[in-house]
Write a protein that holds these residues in place. Structure first.
Motif, PDB file in Angstrom:
ATOM      1  N   ARG A 131      44.683 -63.580 119.714  1.00 46.85           N
ATOM      2  CA  ARG A 131      43.362 -64.239 119.586  1.00 46.85           C
ATOM      3  C   ARG A 131      43.120 -65.418 120.055  1.00 46.85           C
ATOM      4  O   ARG A 131      42.059 -65.330 120.317  1.00 46.85           O
TER       5      ARG A 131
ATOM      6  N   LYS B 163      40.002 -66.592 122.848  1.00 48.65           N
ATOM      7  CA  LYS B 163      39.124 -67.559 122.623  1.00 48.65           C
ATOM      8  C   LYS B 163      39.141 -68.521 123.824  1.00 48.65           C
ATOM      9  O   LYS B 163      38.289 -68.771 124.500  1.00 48.65           O
TER      10      LYS B 163
ATOM     11  N   ILE C  46      40.064 -62.661 108.668  1.00 45.51           N
ATOM     12  CA  ILE C  46      40.855 -63.719 109.147  1.00 45.51           C
ATOM     13  C   ILE C  46      40.407 -63.630 110.627  1.00 45.51           C
ATOM     14  O   ILE C  46      40.234 -65.078 111.098  1.00 45.51           O
ATOM     15  N   GLU C  47      40.761 -62.766 111.225  1.00 44.51           N
ATOM     16  CA  GLU C  47      40.540 -62.754 112.698  1.00 44.51           C
ATOM     17  C   GLU C  47      39.084 -63.247 113.097  1.00 44.51           C
ATOM     18  O   GLU C  47      38.613 -64.184 113.804  1.00 44.51           O
TER      19      GLU C  47
ATOM     20  N   SER D 171      38.514 -66.878 112.437  1.00 39.60           N
ATOM     21  CA  SER D 171      39.320 -67.651 113.249  1.00 39.60           C
ATOM     22  C   SER D 171      38.492 -67.740 114.909  1.00 39.60           C
ATOM     23  O   SER D 171      38.717 -68.797 115.383  1.00 39.60           O
TER      24      SER D 171
END
Lengths: 374, 279, 286
Positions: free
Chosen positions: A183, A187, A205-206, A209
């Motif tokens: 993840r 980003k 949640i992914e 975030s």
């Protein structure tokens, strides 16, 4: 690298499969260079939407624009093939070509477009370097680990500087531990290459975030679009409120009561003070309150809810306490370990709800009744 | 529980093969069995026999024509059916139909097709003004093998198509989608992404076709009986004639043994490659 | 602006349409190619002697007659019945034995189980010529020449390899946990087979039955060698004799062909998808 990214504009998009409406009248504008996450439960239509943007599915009606270019316009008979849209997609199973080496895999989109050979070599190597897989260029997919394959899929997508990156649950096949790092990497990549990314996942949640903005879908409908904070703190209906946040929001049935020109919500006989104005004071309401906004009291006070502890989950940094109220409603509260030491299963405790952080929903349609504060 | 299978297969396959080998090197003549070892004379005689040599040559010709053409035609048909057609099931059923027919039936169908005077093909040609193209399809020694291959193509193409189609369809759809987004379409997509991945299907189809071409009997027996002359004679026919028409068991079993080894030459590597992966 | 949209529209509409049209054209041509011999045979079976002279082979008769079918039916009824008999028995036996063998070989890993499996599979590929003489001698010794029993035994034996392959590949898909649960419950091999595996075997049994029925029904060689006498003739052999005794009586030959192919055609049209699965399992491994 030059920036070739564009915005994605979706207007009135609908996709029907036979009698099923997979996607219903979606309007969405994804800004250039933003990392937009489309999230929702299985079957909500997010992957279908993504595939429609890619041109792999032809919608029943609607328009899709990549920047200024119309790539889909059903009403006017326009449909650009996926081959010609200059989009890249990363799939859940990576979909890399097993019969080609890593180098050939990454080079494939460039070779298909008949790029210059020397140019190809340069770009493949640069991209491989950027993703730290340069040493793997001669290997075949079956010799690679899951994480490595995923990076090959990413490299293949990045190498040709598409207008938009589409990612269909790219991390779902990774182990939980790898996922957290992956993840962060996505980003990071987003920041370094400055691209428009549309990312689909079922993991909220992914979504929270990594997304610059999130779009939540349910049963083909786009429920809400906004920045993570806004979605979390101002969910537009019970679905969004219950979907985002882990552990999920608690919902109680209740009513709005006005006393001395102050608004309270009433659950059973407990009154909790509200700090906001609401659209309507009448009718049945649902009160939503997050686990972290409930306090457990070992002794009852006025205007608190009695409950029984049923399960205590210790997840290290906090405890998740499952409770059952006298009317069988289940509630979940999070407490810090220090407080949990004094609690035990079957213990009767009292709940104090933070009225300032409560959400009031219309019981008939689930909509959030909060007036926006001026 | 495994015993019946082992017993039956063991006897009818393995014991029989060895028995066959023994007969081929025995001194058996006529109808009275005799199993004294008499050397490999049969095999040597066969090498000099013109009928056998013609038979072998024809068989090789059959293989060289039939196998590649079936593969190409089958692949072509599989690609056609892979195009997300509305009536795919219909086409698939029709194309596979010939393969479900007995070779006896096919032989009769094509006897009617190939008959020089009244047959379907020649009459069609004559009635559409192309009478000059009419041929003695199975009575002309130079044409007969080609006619046989054409009829066998008719029978087998649907089956080969099925094998290739299964192979093509086993490629995950996400990969095809990825290739499309990479810009690949049409022929390029097939050439660079799909066809390279159907190696195991191709191999399987190849082996099955080869083995068939080596042991084909029913069809040619009924269509031409090996004629005219020996121009369509193949190994299986010769074997039958020697063993059961002329009752030269030793010669027949020698030819059979040769056939066996030729087939094993192809099948054993295939089985080794296919099943080695399991371990 | 509207003209560019219009042009784009037509461009896409046309080229896609053209390609699809061409595709279907090629497919239709191929359908004709496949169906032509069958059509010609079909219409010929309903012709009178006179029709044969006056009509083209692919033209239907102006006044169809059932005479060829009736006459050939008389000739073929006994052989058809013979074929039906040994085909059904051999199909049942080879499927059962193949199922048991396939089960054992898919789950029990004893030393050499892979080898045994491969040895059995070889039986699918061997040219029958290589065992024909011993087969004939065996049946002669047993006094079974021109006896349907010979064909039952032969077809059972030679059907076992493909059935074993079919069943084994199907049984490999049964989750190991299911079998393990039964073992933990104390079940022995037979019990597992009867109570768990067999009930799950509907699909492979259908596939194997359809596959075997078609193959055994279509066989010619074994019938020719072992049972060409008039009483125990299989239909395939009877059909092949038709051309000998009825030279140039095409309508009779085609009628006989129709009778013989009827059962396998029926099986194909009703259970064709199972047959296709059988073909594919036999072909695709790994």
């Amino acid at each position: 690298m030059e920036n070739t990214s564009t915005s994605v504009n979706i207007r009135n998009l609908s996709v029907d499969f036979g009698n099923t409406n997979a996607v219903k009248n979606i309007d969405l504008l994804i800004r250039r260079n933003e990392l937009f996450v489309l999230v929702g439960p299985s079957g909500c239509g997010k992957s279908t939407t993504l595939n429609t943007i890619a041109g792999l599915i032809k919608p029943s009606h609607g328009e899709i624009l990549l920047g200024e270019e119309v790539v889909t316009d059903i009403e006017n008979g326009i449909f650009v093939r996926p081959q010609d849209r200059n989009l890249a997609m990363v799939f859940q199973d990576y979909a890399i070509y097993p019969h080609l080496t890593v180098y050939k895999n990454i080079a494939f989109p460039l070779e298909t477009r008949k790029e210059d050979r020397h140019n190809i070599k340069q770009r493949v190597e640069d991209t491989a370097e950027r993703l730290e897989i340069k040493s793997l260029l001669d290997r075949r997919p079956k010799q690679l680990s899951g994480g490595q394959r995923q990076r090959v899929a990413l490299a293949r997508a990045i190498v040709r500087q598409p207008k938009v990156f589409l990612m269909d649950e790219p991390l779902s096949n990774l182990d939980a531990k790898l996922r957290v790092n992956a993840r962060a990497e996505i980003k990071k990549i987003h920041e370094s290459i400055n691209a428009t990314i549309i990312y689909v996942t079922h993991d909220q949640i992914e979504a929270m975030s990594i997304g610059d903005r999130i779009g939540i879908m349910n049963k083909g409908i786009l429920e809400q679009v906004g920045e993570p904070n806004e979605i979390y703190n101002h969910p537009v209906n019970t679905f969004v409120a219950g979907f985002i946040g882990d552990p999920p929001m608690n919902f109680f049935a209740g009513e709005l009561v006005e006393e001395d020109s102050t608004l309270y919500f009433k659950i059973h006989d407990a009154l909790f003070k509200l700090h906001h104005t609401f659209k309507s004071n009448k009718g049945d309401i649902i009160i939503g309150i997050r686990p972290e906004n409930i306090t457990i009291l070992e002794e009852g006070i006025a205007n608190s809810l009695q409950a029984n502890i049923t399960i205590m989950e210790n997840i290290g940094k906090e405890y998740i306490i499952h409770l059952e109220l006298p009317d069988s409603t289940i509630a979940i509260v999070t407490v810090i370990p220090e407080q949990a030491e004094n609690l035990k299963i079957d213990q009767t405790i009292w709940l104090d709800l933070d009225g300032a952080r409560a959400h009031i929903f219309d019981a008939s349609n689930g909509l959030n009744l909060k007036d926006k504060m001026k | 529980m495994l015993m019946p299978a082992i017993a039956l297969v063991g006897y009818f396959v393995y014991v029989s093969i060895i028995w066959n080998l023994v007969v081929s090197v025995s001194d058996w003549k006529g109808l009275r069995p005799s199993y004294n070892f008499s050397g490999f004379g049969e095999y040597l005689d066969l090498m000099d026999d013109t009928k056998f040599r013609t038979s072998l040559t024809n068989n090789i010709m059959l293989i060289l024509l039939f196998v590649p053409m079936s593969l190409v035609l089958g692949l072509f048909m599989a690609i056609l059916l892979d195009q997300h057609l509305k009536y795919e099931g219909f086409f698939r059923t029709i194309f596979l139909l010939p393969f479900t027919l007995s070779f006896v039936v096919t032989a009769y169908l094509w006897r009617w097709m190939y008959n020089p005077k009244q047959g379907v093909i020649n009459m069609l040609l004559r009635n559409s003004g192309l009478g000059f193209l009419a041929q003695d399809w199975v009575t002309n020694p130079d044409l007969v093998m080609y006619s046989i291959v054409f009829a066998l193509l008719w029978q087998f193409s649907g089956y080969v198509m099925l094998i290739f189609l299964a192979g093509i369809r086993s490629i995950p759809e996400t990969q095809i989608n990825a290739a499309k987004l990479d810009g690949a379409s049409g022929f390029y997509l097939y050439r660079r992404v799909i066809i390279p991945q159907i190696k195991s299907s191709s191999f399987t189809a190849f082996v099955i076709l080869m083995v068939f071409a080596l042991k084909a009997f029913d069809f040619i027996f009924i269509l031409t009986g090996g004629g005219p002359g020996y121009s369509s004679e193949i190994l299986s026919l010769t074997m039958y004639e020697e063993a059961f028409a002329i009752t030269n068991f030793t010669t027949g079993s020698a030819i059979a043994t040769i056939m066996f080894f030729l087939v094993m030459l192809i099948v054993l590597p295939y089985l080794h490659i296919t099943y080695r992966r399991k371990n | 602006m509207s003209s560019t949209r219009f042009d784009k529209f037509w461009e896409i509409y046309n080229s896609e349409r053209l390609r699809r049209g061409l595709l279907y054209l090629v497919l239709i041509v191929m359908v004709f190619w496949i169906l032509l011999p069958l059509w010609a045979a079909f219409v010929t079976a309903f012709k009178s002697q006179q029709d044969l002279q006056t009509t083209a082979p692919y033209q239907p008769s102006p006044s169809p007659t059932l005479e060829p079918l009736r006459a050939t039916f008389e000739i073929m009824i006994r052989p058809l019945f013979n074929s039906l008999t040994f085909t059904i028995f051999a199909t049942i036996f080879s499927c059962l034995i193949g199922s048991m063998a396939g089960f054992i070989l898919s789950r029990i890993q004893f030393k050499g189980s892979e080898t045994v499996f491969l040895l059995i599979i070889v039986g699918i590929f061997i040219p029958y010529q290589a065992v024909l003489v011993p087969l004939f001698l065996t049946m002669a010794r047993l006094g079974l020449i021109n006896n349907l029993l010979a064909l039952v035994i032969t077809h059972t034996a030679f059907g076992i390899p493909i059935c074993t392959l079919l069943f084994r590949s199907f049984y490999e898909e049964i989750p190991e946990s299911l079998i393990n649960a039964a073992i933990v419950d104390g079940a022995g091999i037979w019990r597992i087979y009867r109570k768990i595996v067999l009930p799950l075997s509907t699909l492979p049994f259908i596939v194997a039955t359809v596959f075997q029925f078609t193959n055994i029904w279509n066989d010619f060689l074994f019938g020719l060698i072992l049972s060409s006498g008039i009483n125990a003739q299989p239909a395939s052999v009877a059909l092949s004799n038709l051309k000998g005794s009825q030279v140039a009586l095409w309508h009779y030959q085609m009628a006989g062909t129709l009778w013989y192919s009827l059962p396998s055609l029926l099986v194909y049209f009703f259970l064709g998808k199972y047959l296709m699965r059988g073909f594919m399992t036999g072909a695709l491994k790994g």
